[in-house]
Design a protein around this motif. Sequence first.
Motif, short mmCIF file in Angstrom:
data_model
loop_
_atom_site.label_atom_id
_atom_site.label_comp_id
_atom_site.label_asym_id
_atom_site.label_seq_id
_atom_site.Cartn_x
_atom_site.Cartn_y
_atom_site.Cartn_z
N TYR A 113 23.57 94.71 9.49
CA TYR A 113 23.92 93.88 10.65
C TYR A 113 24.98 94.63 11.46
O TYR A 113 26.13 94.73 11.05
CB TYR A 113 24.47 92.53 10.19
N ARG A 114 24.56 95.17 12.60
CA ARG A 114 25.47 95.93 13.45
C ARG A 114 25.96 95.02 14.58
O ARG A 114 25.16 94.48 15.34
CB ARG A 114 24.77 97.17 14.01
N HIS A 115 27.27 94.88 14.69
CA HIS A 115 27.88 93.88 15.57
C HIS A 115 28.56 94.56 16.76
O HIS A 115 29.37 95.47 16.59
CB HIS A 115 28.92 93.08 14.75
N TYR A 158 27.50 94.57 6.79
CA TYR A 158 27.95 94.24 8.15
C TYR A 158 28.72 95.43 8.69
O TYR A 158 29.63 95.95 8.03
CB TYR A 158 28.84 92.99 8.12
N HIS A 159 28.35 95.89 9.90
CA HIS A 159 29.00 97.06 10.48
C HIS A 159 29.46 96.72 11.90
O HIS A 159 28.64 96.53 12.79
CB HIS A 159 28.04 98.25 10.52
N ALA A 160 30.76 96.64 12.10
CA ALA A 160 31.32 96.30 13.41
C ALA A 160 31.43 97.54 14.28
O ALA A 160 31.70 98.65 13.80
CB ALA A 160 32.70 95.66 13.25
N LYS A 177 36.54 90.32 16.59
CA LYS A 177 37.85 90.00 16.01
C LYS A 177 37.76 88.77 15.11
O LYS A 177 38.33 88.75 14.01
CB LYS A 177 38.86 89.76 17.13
N MET A 178 37.02 87.76 15.54
CA MET A 178 36.88 86.54 14.74
C MET A 178 36.17 86.84 13.43
O MET A 178 36.56 86.34 12.36
CB MET A 178 36.11 85.49 15.54
N LEU A 204 36.08 88.03 7.46
CA LEU A 204 35.80 88.94 6.35
C LEU A 204 37.06 89.26 5.56
O LEU A 204 37.03 89.38 4.33
CB LEU A 204 35.16 90.22 6.86
N ASN A 205 38.17 89.42 6.26
CA ASN A 205 39.43 89.70 5.57
C ASN A 205 39.80 88.57 4.61
O ASN A 205 40.30 88.81 3.51
CB ASN A 205 40.55 89.93 6.58
N LYS A 206 39.54 87.35 5.03
CA LYS A 206 39.81 86.20 4.15
C LYS A 206 38.87 86.22 2.94
O LYS A 206 39.26 85.86 1.83
CB LYS A 206 39.64 84.90 4.93
N GLN A 207 37.61 86.64 3.17
CA GLN A 207 36.66 86.69 2.06
C GLN A 207 37.08 87.70 1.00
O GLN A 207 36.84 87.51 -0.20
CB GLN A 207 35.27 87.08 2.58
N HIS A 208 37.70 88.80 1.44
CA HIS A 208 38.01 89.88 0.51
C HIS A 208 39.40 89.77 -0.10
O HIS A 208 39.84 90.67 -0.82
CB HIS A 208 37.86 91.23 1.23
N LYS A 209 40.10 88.70 0.19
CA LYS A 209 41.42 88.52 -0.43
C LYS A 209 41.27 88.12 -1.89
O LYS A 209 40.38 87.38 -2.26
CB LYS A 209 42.20 87.44 0.33
#
Length: 343
Positions: free
Chosen positions: A161-163, A308-310, A332-333, A338-343
Amino acid sequence: MRGTLKIAWFALIFASIALIPAAVRAEHLKEMFLPQSGHIEMKASISVKLTNADVRTLEDVLALREKLNDRPFDEASVTSWKFLERAGLKKVERELPPPMRNVPADQMILSSEWQDVVIDFDGSRQGFSVDDPGDLPYRSEVTVGPGSCVELEQLNGRWTYRHFNYVRTHSWRHFNCERLLSREAFLFRNKYSVRPIGNFELFTTMFEYRGRDELLLVDREQDAVLVRASRWKHNDLIHSFTLHMQMQSQESPQPHQVPAVTLHFYGGRGVGADRTWHCNVYWLEKADFAVTFPPERFVLNVPAKERYHAEGEKYPRWVNAPILDITHKTLKMVTEELNKQHK
């Protein structure tokens, strides 16, 4: 005496101003059909280089269209490039790129010259798929929403998934009504001067954009756009142009004509028989502008355990939990999610 001359001078100025609208005949094309939603199926070529293409003026553009459009097109004549012979154009054959690291030269292959493309759009929402059936099968699905766009890319059976923030920064940005049909709101809102050319009318913009004029050859009676061209203001030479041919009538949502074949030319170089252009060709197999879509057509969810690739990031990331309706979100959202998922 001086007062009389002054009055006469002002009278002459006002008389000249009064004559300007009649001379210019400023018109627009707002009455032309502008698709608001639609479904298009087509074959789209890669960009190819054409030689023996001595097109420099508007007259050359119109003459080229007449030569190419002198007999019916079919899929075989288009995808084999044989139709180019009608105008003496020649396609430059592609060469293999330089060998890549760890890839033997005899294993280097070229992508197909033609891709199968399906486009759905409804206002600002878009979705389209691109299939390359060549030696290295490739499939791409793109969804464009109000917040961003996502390309779901499959290569060798692997999905990513390229964003991206904006669809107009990428190669598939041209899969739209502006490129395929020369039908776009800004084109039809412009003010043009108009003059007849045979049974048609030539519309020329009444303002300069980046040193160029925009021209449209139109049959208003049939609601058909036949040619679009961009012409340099300082020397009247053509910068780029689009030809629409083999026009077909449609009655819904309102009577209009769509092309079966569209050619877009750009990057003209050289003079005479040595002049070259780059060209994209589109063979439109189906165009339906009376279609409606269910709301879920343009909703894209990223499942868990997918890549997922931003845009701008060097490496992709794995998704631990689903990202819902991703094109309503900015990069950004999603990064924060994703940062919350990886905590």
